[in-house]
Write a protein that holds these residues in place. Structure first.
Motif, PDB file in Angstrom:
ATOM      1  N   ASN A  34     -52.256 136.184  38.741  1.00 27.17           N
ATOM      2  CA  ASN A  34     -51.306 135.390  37.980  1.00 27.17           C
ATOM      3  C   ASN A  34     -49.903 135.861  38.394  1.00 27.17           C
ATOM      4  O   ASN A  34     -49.707 137.054  38.641  1.00 27.17           O
ATOM      5  CB  ASN A  34     -51.562 135.606  36.482  1.00 27.17           C
ATOM      6  N   GLU A  50     -59.489 134.344  47.221  1.00 25.40           N
ATOM      7  CA  GLU A  50     -58.821 134.280  45.922  1.00 25.40           C
ATOM      8  C   GLU A  50     -57.825 135.414  45.739  1.00 25.40           C
ATOM      9  O   GLU A  50     -56.876 135.305  44.973  1.00 25.40           O
ATOM     10  CB  GLU A  50     -59.852 134.314  44.787  1.00 25.40           C
ATOM     11  N   THR A  81     -50.662 130.489  31.847  1.00 17.73           N
ATOM     12  CA  THR A  81     -51.574 129.422  32.260  1.00 17.73           C
ATOM     13  C   THR A  81     -52.918 130.017  32.632  1.00 17.73           C
ATOM     14  O   THR A  81     -52.988 131.152  33.113  1.00 17.73           O
ATOM     15  CB  THR A  81     -50.998 128.637  33.453  1.00 17.73           C
ATOM     16  N   SER A  82     -53.959 129.267  32.394  1.00 15.51           N
ATOM     17  CA  SER A  82     -55.286 129.719  32.806  1.00 15.51           C
ATOM     18  C   SER A  82     -55.610 129.256  34.223  1.00 15.51           C
ATOM     19  O   SER A  82     -56.423 129.869  34.898  1.00 15.51           O
ATOM     20  CB  SER A  82     -56.350 129.175  31.842  1.00 15.51           C
ATOM     21  N   ASN A  83     -54.931 128.205  34.680  1.00 10.85           N
ATOM     22  CA  ASN A  83     -55.371 127.508  35.874  1.00 10.85           C
ATOM     23  C   ASN A  83     -54.188 127.160  36.777  1.00 10.85           C
ATOM     24  O   ASN A  83     -53.044 127.089  36.312  1.00 10.85           O
ATOM     25  CB  ASN A  83     -56.062 126.204  35.445  1.00 10.85           C
ATOM     26  N   TRP A 118     -53.150 132.151  44.001  1.00  9.93           N
ATOM     27  CA  TRP A 118     -53.363 131.976  42.560  1.00  9.93           C
ATOM     28  C   TRP A 118     -54.308 130.797  42.355  1.00  9.93           C
ATOM     29  O   TRP A 118     -53.993 129.660  42.688  1.00  9.93           O
ATOM     30  CB  TRP A 118     -52.036 131.719  41.841  1.00  9.93           C
ATOM     31  N   LEU A 119     -55.462 131.092  41.822  1.00  7.56           N
ATOM     32  CA  LEU A 119     -56.488 130.082  41.583  1.00  7.56           C
ATOM     33  C   LEU A 119     -56.791 129.943  40.096  1.00  7.56           C
ATOM     34  O   LEU A 119     -56.831 128.844  39.545  1.00  7.56           O
ATOM     35  CB  LEU A 119     -57.768 130.456  42.340  1.00  7.56           C
ATOM     36  N   TYR A 120     -56.976 131.110  39.454  1.00 12.50           N
ATOM     37  CA  TYR A 120     -57.433 131.136  38.066  1.00 12.50           C
ATOM     38  C   TYR A 120     -56.965 132.476  37.492  1.00 12.50           C
ATOM     39  O   TYR A 120     -57.133 133.520  38.146  1.00 12.50           O
ATOM     40  CB  TYR A 120     -58.967 131.030  38.053  1.00 12.50           C
ATOM     41  N   SER A 121     -56.381 132.472  36.309  1.00 11.69           N
ATOM     42  CA  SER A 121     -55.745 133.694  35.802  1.00 11.69           C
ATOM     43  C   SER A 121     -56.716 134.798  35.406  1.00 11.69           C
ATOM     44  O   SER A 121     -56.286 135.894  35.054  1.00 11.69           O
ATOM     45  CB  SER A 121     -54.821 133.356  34.623  1.00 11.69           C
ATOM     46  N   ARG A 122     -57.987 134.540  35.479  1.00 14.49           N
ATOM     47  CA  ARG A 122     -58.946 135.637  35.359  1.00 14.49           C
ATOM     48  C   ARG A 122     -58.777 136.613  36.523  1.00 14.49           C
ATOM     49  O   ARG A 122     -59.069 137.801  36.416  1.00 14.49           O
ATOM     50  CB  ARG A 122     -60.384 135.099  35.345  1.00 14.49           C
TER      51      ARG A 122
END
Length: 390
Positions: free
Chosen positions: A57, A46, A28-30, A50-54
């Protein structure tokens, strides 16, 4: 913490994913939030959610915890390449006007960063022979902020006395960064000697199957948090969930693969040393290696990478040897299932070749998971191809 436990169980909360033996790929990206306040807290920290897979994750998080434990570190970040890990580690610890002391001839992309990128921002570098601690002392300036190490390097295997360098660095408030790609955490733990940041190319032994590119950076929670909130997120160099899953898979067999590679390398080393066309073999655990005693004191093993110098009066002889190999692949990198070879002369133009220069006649061999007899038989094909040459 036991290595078997780290590799097979640590950080795997199976009750969170249906008691599956293998962790899932959280592709997932998000990530969604049920309240504004929960989202606000994630914005504020952050690195703690887990907020954003950049950034983080769940699949990557399992891998991070395992790798940090293997290195004996507080924390770990995993990048999409070893070069990205190097870049973030160094960039986080320099500013305009600073100075770096680096071992000479570091990894290609580390050197490119030092020579072509950091100089644009008024960061200078002094390259030294890192085998002598006196050279670190002599090169250190008031504005030195980083010591950059590779122990061993991946061609001629020079080492640094990690404990001596770490002690000196702490006296001057200098950050130490060590590339540990050659050894892996199973065969060397630089953090135990006082090194601040340890990196490695996970593309190699950690992955082990030549199907993923990745880099690892381990160190203190404070330092890794600093890097995460700046270089890691800004550059967008974090590993993707599927590649993290491949690395978790690779970790499962890491001890067995290293054991096999080590056994095979010893046999191939002995065979090469007895061959009449070999001028010299370079390997850290060879008793003739200049830093053999230091290698044995710092390293638990020496894996599968060695270098040999072939007798040749012209570049065509080396090319004929390599071209005759049928099973040992000619390619960069190492650490996978397949044996690899790379001639140093491939990096120079034909007209620049000098037979009198040993480095021009070097070939780096990685012994993979094939049987030693299989590798030796292929090397024999190479030597047979040049038997009547010169």
């Amino acid at each position: 913490m036991d290595i078997s436990y780290i590799i097979n169980e640590y950080a795997e909360e199976r009750n969170d994913y249906f008691r599956a033996v293998t962790p899932p790929i959280v592709q997932t990206s998000n990530f969604a939030f049920s309240t504004v306040d929960a989202l606000r807290k994630s914005f504020e920290d952050e690195y703690g959610t887990w907020l954003y897979s950049r950034g983080l994750n769940p699949t990557v998080d399992i891998l991070r915890k395992k790798l940090a434990a293997l290195d004996g570190a507080e924390d770990c970040l995993v990048f999409n390449s070893g070069a990205a890990a190097i870049f973030a580690a160094v960039l986080a610890n320099v500013k305009s006007g600073d100075h770096i002391v680096s071992v000479r001839n570091p990894y290609t992309w580390a050197k490119k960063m030092f020579d072509e990128i950091l100089v644009r921002f008024n960061v200078s570098v002094t390259y030294i022979d890192g085998t002598d601690i006196a050279n670190f002392v002599a090169a250190t300036k008031e504005n030195t902020t980083v010591y950059y190490l590779e122990s061993p390097n991946s061609w001629t295997y020079e080492l640094q006395d990690l404990q001596a360098v770490a002690t000196l660095a702490k006296q001057h408030n200098i950050v130490t960064i060590c590339d540990n790609s050659y050894c892996t955490p199973l065969y060397q733990r630089p953090i135990a000697f006082g090194i601040d940041l340890v990196l490695q190319s996970a593309t190699k032994y950690i992955g082990g199957h030549s199907d993923v590119v990745a880099g690892v950076l381990c160190g203190s929670k404070q330092m890794l948090t600093k890097i995460f909130n700046s270089e890691y997120l800004n550059i967008g160099s974090g590993i993707q969930p599927f590649n993290a899953w491949l690395l978790i898979r690779g970790l499962r067999t890491l001890p067995l693969r290293l054991e096999k590679v080590t056994e095979t390398t010893g046999k191939v080393l002995g065979w090469l040393q007895a061959h009449p066309r070999i001028e010299k073999v370079i390997f850290p655990f060879d008793e003739n290696f200049p830093q053999y005693a230091l290698a044995k004191s710092q390293m638990q093993g020496a894996c599968g990478l060695l270098t040999f110098i072939i007798t040749a009066k012209k570049i065509e002889t080396i090319e004929a040897f390599c071209n005759a190999l049928k099973h040992i692949l000619m390619a960069v990198s190492w650490g996978g299932h397949e044996s690899l070879i790379i001639p140093r002369c491939a990096g120079i133009k034909r007209e620049q070749f000098m037979a009198a220069a040993p480095e021009h006649r070097m070939l780096r061999l990685y012994c993979g998971l094939e049987n030693a007899a299989y590798i030796i038989a292929d090397l024999e094909k190479g030597f047979a191809a040049i038997e009547t040459m010169e």
